[in-house]
Design a protein around this motif. Structure first.
Motif, PDB file in Angstrom:
ATOM      1  N   PHE A  99       0.723  -1.142   0.044  1.00  0.00           N
ATOM      2  CA  PHE A  99      -0.464  -0.401   0.308  1.00  0.00           C
ATOM      3  C   PHE A  99       0.753   1.648  -0.033  1.00  0.00           C
ATOM      4  CE2 PHE A  99      -2.356  -3.114   2.214  1.00  0.00           C
ATOM      5  CZ  PHE A  99      -3.871  -3.247   1.578  1.00  0.00           C
ATOM      6  N   ASP A 100       0.134   2.650  -0.540  1.00  0.00           N
ATOM      7  CA  ASP A 100       1.068   3.976  -0.527  1.00  0.00           C
ATOM      8  C   ASP A 100       0.685   4.714   0.845  1.00  0.00           C
ATOM      9  OD1 ASP A 100       2.248   2.617  -2.874  1.00  0.00           O
ATOM     10  OD2 ASP A 100       0.834   3.919  -4.242  1.00  0.00           O
ATOM     11  N   THR A 101      -0.673   4.153   0.528  1.00  0.00           N
ATOM     12  CA  THR A 101      -0.428   5.218   2.614  1.00  0.00           C
ATOM     13  C   THR A 101      -1.450   4.302   3.449  1.00  0.00           C
ATOM     14  OG1 THR A 101      -3.361   5.668   1.232  1.00  0.00           O
ATOM     15  CG2 THR A 101      -0.857   7.186   0.326  1.00  0.00           C
ATOM     16  N   ASP A 102      -1.309   4.831   4.366  1.00  0.00           N
ATOM     17  CA  ASP A 102      -2.385   4.719   5.237  1.00  0.00           C
ATOM     18  C   ASP A 102      -3.636   4.607   5.188  1.00  0.00           C
ATOM     19  OD1 ASP A 102      -0.157   3.635   6.945  1.00  0.00           O
ATOM     20  OD2 ASP A 102       0.341   4.917   8.537  1.00  0.00           O
ATOM     21  N   ALA A 103      -3.987   5.974   4.568  1.00  0.00           N
ATOM     22  CA  ALA A 103      -6.375   5.525   3.524  1.00  0.00           C
ATOM     23  C   ALA A 103      -5.895   4.267   3.125  1.00  0.00           C
ATOM     24  CB  ALA A 103      -6.015   7.021   3.508  1.00  0.00           C
TER      25      ALA A 103
END
Length: 281
Positions: A99-103
């Protein structure tokens, strides 16, 4: 917790056999209503050459059984609006941070909390190694594997839907994956035979095997945090994905998870960050 204590806790589940009453009914799936997302992104580090073959083989399963399959390596698909259309997600040999972001991580977690399904194949245990919740969902995280070789795998729950028609003792060439940070929750349905390894690097095998001396977890299911997961550590060789017995193994894992997922309801999701404390089920 030390490796021995962790191994003992997880090893206990080798002895648990879920009641088989109703298995035949629960494995029935209306495939026309099933949509699967195959996610193939890898983080920095080793990338398995089997991934495109795995994706194509699952697309072929969709054609044969009448369910829809989408394939992507774009982490931007991890939004609640997009994920709500999927019965289950398949991560074939993913590795490291995907994943690129925690979102995006939060959307994935909330999908599981909403009652979603997950199927992990081979090196999936090496995915998101720094995210505690994900490691809990998977059942642990990758530790080490000996060289690719022939060894035996033993079905320990012959009545589980995902094990139907799989040889009681299955000998194949693959990578024997060892796991650390094991979760005590998953129920193991198939185990590797430690005694069938070729005898190389015995000290490492003993160290990573911990309290396991004969059988070691190879495939398991886990009803975790509202969702339904099934994982197998088999599937290193790209040739596996054109081999009927191995693809039966994968299909039956998908079928089992699809049979458990009833409705994706984000109203049941509660996490507001990737690391929100896990609620008791």
């Amino acid at each position: 917790m030390n490796r021995l204590a962790t191994g003992l806790r997880f090893g206990f589940f080798l002895l648990l056999l879920t009641s088989t009453v109703g298995w035949s009914q629960s494995s029935k799936v209306n495939w026309k209503k099933v949509r699967v997302l195959v996610y193939t992104k890898n983080g920095k580090g080793y990338v398995h050459d089997n991934i495109p073959f795995a994706a194509k083989s699952i697309q072929k399963l969709g054609e044969e059984h009448g369910f829809k399959v989408d394939v992507t390596d774009q982490p931007s698909v991890f939004t609640e609006d997009n994920l709500k259309q999927y019965t289950l997600l398949v991560f074939p040999s993913t590795n490291n941070d995907v994943f690129d972001t925690d979102a995006q991580r939060l959307s994935f977690r909330r999908y599981i909390e909403a009652g979603g399904g997950f199927v992990g194949v081979h090196s999936v245990t090496g995915t998101e190694r720094n995210w505690t919740w994900f490691k809990r969902m998977i059942g642990g995280t990758f530790a080490w594997h000996p060289k690719f070789q022939k060894f035996k795998t033993v079905v320990i729950d012959t009545k589980h839907p995902s094990m139907q028609g799989i040889p009681k003792i299955w000998e194949k060439e693959d990578e024997f994956y060892f796991t650390k940070e094991m979760s005590p929750g998953p129920t193991v349905v198939m185990a590797h035979d430690l005694t069938s390894l070729n005898g190389e690097e015995p000290e490492k095998v003993k160290m990573f095997g911990g309290s396991f001396t004969n059988l070691y977890p190879a495939a398991w299911y886990y009803h975790f945090d509202g969702g339904y997961t099934w994982c197998t550590t088999l599937g290193h060789d790209k040739k596996d994905y054109s081999e009927p017995l191995f693809m039966k193994h994968i299909f039956q894992g998908i079928q089992y998870v699809a049979s458990q997922v009833k409705k994706i309801d984000f109203g049941k999701a509660y996490a507001d960050s990737r690391d929100t404390p896990i609620r008791d089920n």
